[in-house]
Design a protein around this motif. Structure first.
Motif, PDB file in Angstrom:
ATOM      1  N   ILE A  87       0.876  -1.171   0.000  1.00  0.00           N
ATOM      2  CA  ILE A  87       0.000   0.000   0.000  1.00  0.00           C
ATOM      3  C   ILE A  87       0.913   1.220   0.000  1.00  0.00           C
ATOM      4  CG2 ILE A  87      -1.707   1.308   1.304  1.00  0.00           C
ATOM      5  CD1 ILE A  87      -2.691  -1.414   2.415  1.00  0.00           C
ATOM      6  N   THR A  88       0.844   2.008  -1.056  1.00  0.00           N
ATOM      7  CA  THR A  88       1.738   3.159  -1.189  1.00  0.00           C
ATOM      8  C   THR A  88       0.991   4.482  -1.243  1.00  0.00           C
ATOM      9  OG1 THR A  88       1.732   2.905  -3.585  1.00  0.00           O
ATOM     10  CG2 THR A  88       3.504   1.796  -2.371  1.00  0.00           C
ATOM     11  N   ASP A  89      -0.305   4.444  -1.175  1.00  0.00           N
ATOM     12  CA  ASP A  89      -1.108   5.662  -1.201  1.00  0.00           C
ATOM     13  C   ASP A  89      -1.064   6.322   0.179  1.00  0.00           C
ATOM     14  OD1 ASP A  89      -3.085   7.552  -2.103  1.00  0.00           O
ATOM     15  OD2 ASP A  89      -4.578   6.380  -0.988  1.00  0.00           O
ATOM     16  N   TRP A  90      -0.567   7.573   0.218  1.00  0.00           N
ATOM     17  CA  TRP A  90      -0.410   8.265   1.496  1.00  0.00           C
ATOM     18  C   TRP A  90      -1.714   8.342   2.276  1.00  0.00           C
ATOM     19  CZ3 TRP A  90       4.267   8.121   2.860  1.00  0.00           C
ATOM     20  CH2 TRP A  90       5.325   8.440   2.014  1.00  0.00           C
ATOM     21  N   ALA A  91      -2.812   8.597   1.594  1.00  0.00           N
ATOM     22  CA  ALA A  91      -4.102   8.724   2.279  1.00  0.00           C
ATOM     23  C   ALA A  91      -4.489   7.415   2.972  1.00  0.00           C
ATOM     24  CB  ALA A  91      -5.188   9.150   1.301  1.00  0.00           C
TER      25      ALA A  91
END
Length: 81
Positions: free
Chosen positions: A46-50
């Motif tokens: 998971i690389t999405d900051w949000a």
């Protein structure tokens, strides 16, 4: 999140919730919870900051509620170096 991925120790700032020096065990536990949440996201790619911030916030909220029966405002801030 790219390149070598590491998770530094989280830093907590408390305003009007608990006095940090008197709640060292709570803060240490919160650091572990936050670090584990980030590491879990990285393991699952998971690389999405949000999404990472949401995971941290949710895990910390659960931990703090269980320990204190209080719901402080949690504002995760991620700094990319």
């Amino acid at each position: 999140v790219t390149g070598v991925q590491t998770c530094a120790l989280p830093i907590f700032v408390s305003r009007g919730f608990v006095y940090v020096r008197e709640s060292e065990s709570l803060m240490e536990g919160a650091r572990d919870v936050a670090r584990d949440a980030v590491e879990e996201c990285l393991e699952r790619n998971i690389t999405d900051w949000a999404r990472i911030k949401t995971k941290i916030k949710d895990e910390l909220s659960n931990y703090i509620w269980k320990k204190t029966k209080r719901n402080p405002m949690i504002l995760p801030i991620i700094t990319e170096v």
